[in-house]
Design an enzyme around this catalytic site. Structure first.
Site, PDB file in Angstrom:
ATOM      1  N   THR A  85      -1.465   1.236   1.578  1.00 53.36           N
ATOM      2  CA  THR A  85      -0.604  -0.204   2.939  1.00 53.36           C
ATOM      3  C   THR A  85       0.332  -0.342   2.120  1.00 53.36           C
ATOM      4  O   THR A  85       1.194  -0.351   1.737  1.00 53.36           O
ATOM      5  CB  THR A  85      -1.714  -1.859   2.514  1.00 53.36           C
ATOM      6  OG1 THR A  85      -3.075  -2.157   2.144  1.00 53.36           O
ATOM      7  CG2 THR A  85      -1.566  -2.923   3.324  1.00 53.36           C
ATOM      8  N   THR A 117      -3.298  -3.463  -5.355  1.00 56.42           N
ATOM      9  CA  THR A 117      -4.667  -4.166  -6.054  1.00 56.42           C
ATOM     10  C   THR A 117      -5.130  -3.410  -7.306  1.00 56.42           C
ATOM     11  O   THR A 117      -4.960  -1.699  -7.504  1.00 56.42           O
ATOM     12  CB  THR A 117      -6.350  -4.304  -5.644  1.00 56.42           C
ATOM     13  OG1 THR A 117      -6.593  -4.679  -4.871  1.00 56.42           O
ATOM     14  CG2 THR A 117      -7.158  -5.087  -6.710  1.00 56.42           C
ATOM     15  N   GLU A 200     -16.123   3.224  -0.729  1.00 59.11           N
ATOM     16  CA  GLU A 200     -14.890   1.696  -0.549  1.00 59.11           C
ATOM     17  C   GLU A 200     -15.369   0.195   0.097  1.00 59.11           C
ATOM     18  O   GLU A 200     -15.565  -0.376  -0.782  1.00 59.11           O
ATOM     19  CB  GLU A 200     -13.449   1.807  -0.483  1.00 59.11           C
ATOM     20  CG  GLU A 200     -12.673   0.192  -0.547  1.00 59.11           C
ATOM     21  CD  GLU A 200     -10.696   0.822  -0.146  1.00 59.11           C
ATOM     22  OE1 GLU A 200      -9.968   0.171   0.504  1.00 59.11           O
ATOM     23  OE2 GLU A 200     -10.652   2.196   0.174  1.00 59.11           O
TER      24      GLU A 200
END
Length: 293
Positions: A85, A117, A200
């Protein structure tokens, strides 16, 4: 090693034996039990970078690169994170702008990644970059190492929640990355990303469904304690209906999740990556709606 995919070969890279008949149901149970903490931040701080950042390397990187980074990650000695992202490209992966320019035996990487993350404390960064033209056919994946590749800056993002997960803004400024750190083939990274999304997203379904169960349990217990208009909440018909509706949605999601898990176990790995992409994406969206309800 039990959170990076039952068919990833992770147990072959560490001094530990896989449980007998190890499959995706073992991973499901492990994640589900961890998720009883009812905190996305705690759960993601513990396993999320590993769960989504290492599988692209296990499935598509060279044997040399896997041997170099995977054992330390699997044994908790190093932290890895996934970097896809960007400030201007999230789900639209084909529009990412981080550039990797080939110069001799290495690439020079420049760009930014956002909402990463575990990035603030990561040692390794599995990064989507643009090595070719516009669109999905110009995307590649590569591994960037913090300790040996100068030019990486990480800043913790002040998000509304999930603080322990270390959500991070990553800046890559003229980072020199050896060509040997390419994951898969140049300009074929979009396929790596799409195939990684299955595992994921499936993991997020497991987490969301357990969080929904935790909320249902808390709601039930509260309805037994709280009184309004001279009787317990659970004695009101509308509250009983709401609890029953919550249970219906959670149980239906769990059935769908286990059905997909069985298919992950039974299908050949390459076939599952393609055939289950749509159903797993739908189940992830559904589990999120149930969690929100």
């Amino acid at each position: 090693p039990c959170v990076v995919g039952a068919h990833s070969g992770a147990y072959d890279l560490v001094p530990a034996e896989a449980p007998k008949d190890f499959d995706y149901f073992h991973e499901l149970i492990f994640i589900d039990e961890l998720a009883r903490c009812a905190s996305g931040g705690v759960l993601w701080g513990l396993i999320e970078g590993l769960q989504i950042g290492l599988p692209p390397n296990l499935n598509f990187a060279s044997e040399e690169l896997k041997a170099k980074i995977a054992p330390a990650c699997l044994m908790g000695q190093k932290i890895i994170c996934l970097n896809i992202t960007e400030p201007s490209a999230g789900s639209d992966v084909a529009s990412l702008k981080t550039i990797a320019k080939k110069e001799g035996d290495h690439y020079v990487v420049n760009g930014n990644k956002k909402w990463i993350t575990n990035g603030i404390f990561a040692d390794y960064f599995t990064v989507a970059v643009r090595t070719g033209g516009n669109g999905m056919r110009g995307v590649s994946m590569m591994l960037i190492e913090r300790d040996t590749m100068p030019g990486i800056t990480t800043k913790r993002m002040d998000c509304q929640g999930v603080w322990p997960s270390g959500t991070t803004y990553v800046e890559l400024d003229n980072v020199k990355v050896p060509s040997s750190n390419l994951i898969g083939q140049e300009n074929e990274g979009f396929k790596v990303i799409m195939k990684n999304f299955n595992h994921e997203r499936w993991g997020f379904v497991v987490q969301a469904n357990r969080f929904s169960r935790c909320l249902l349990e808390d709601s039930w217990n509260y309805s037994l304690r709280r009184s309004t208009f001279g009787k317990k909440l659970v004695e009101h018909q509308v509250i009983r209906w709401k609890l029953a509706e919550m249970a219906r949605q959670v149980e239906a999601t769990h059935h769908w999740m286990e059905n997909l898990t069985l298919q992950l176990c039974k299908m050949p790995k390459d076939e599952a990556m393609t055939a289950l992409g749509g159903p797993i994406a739908l189940c992830k969206a559904h589990s999120s709606k149930v969690f929100e309800y």
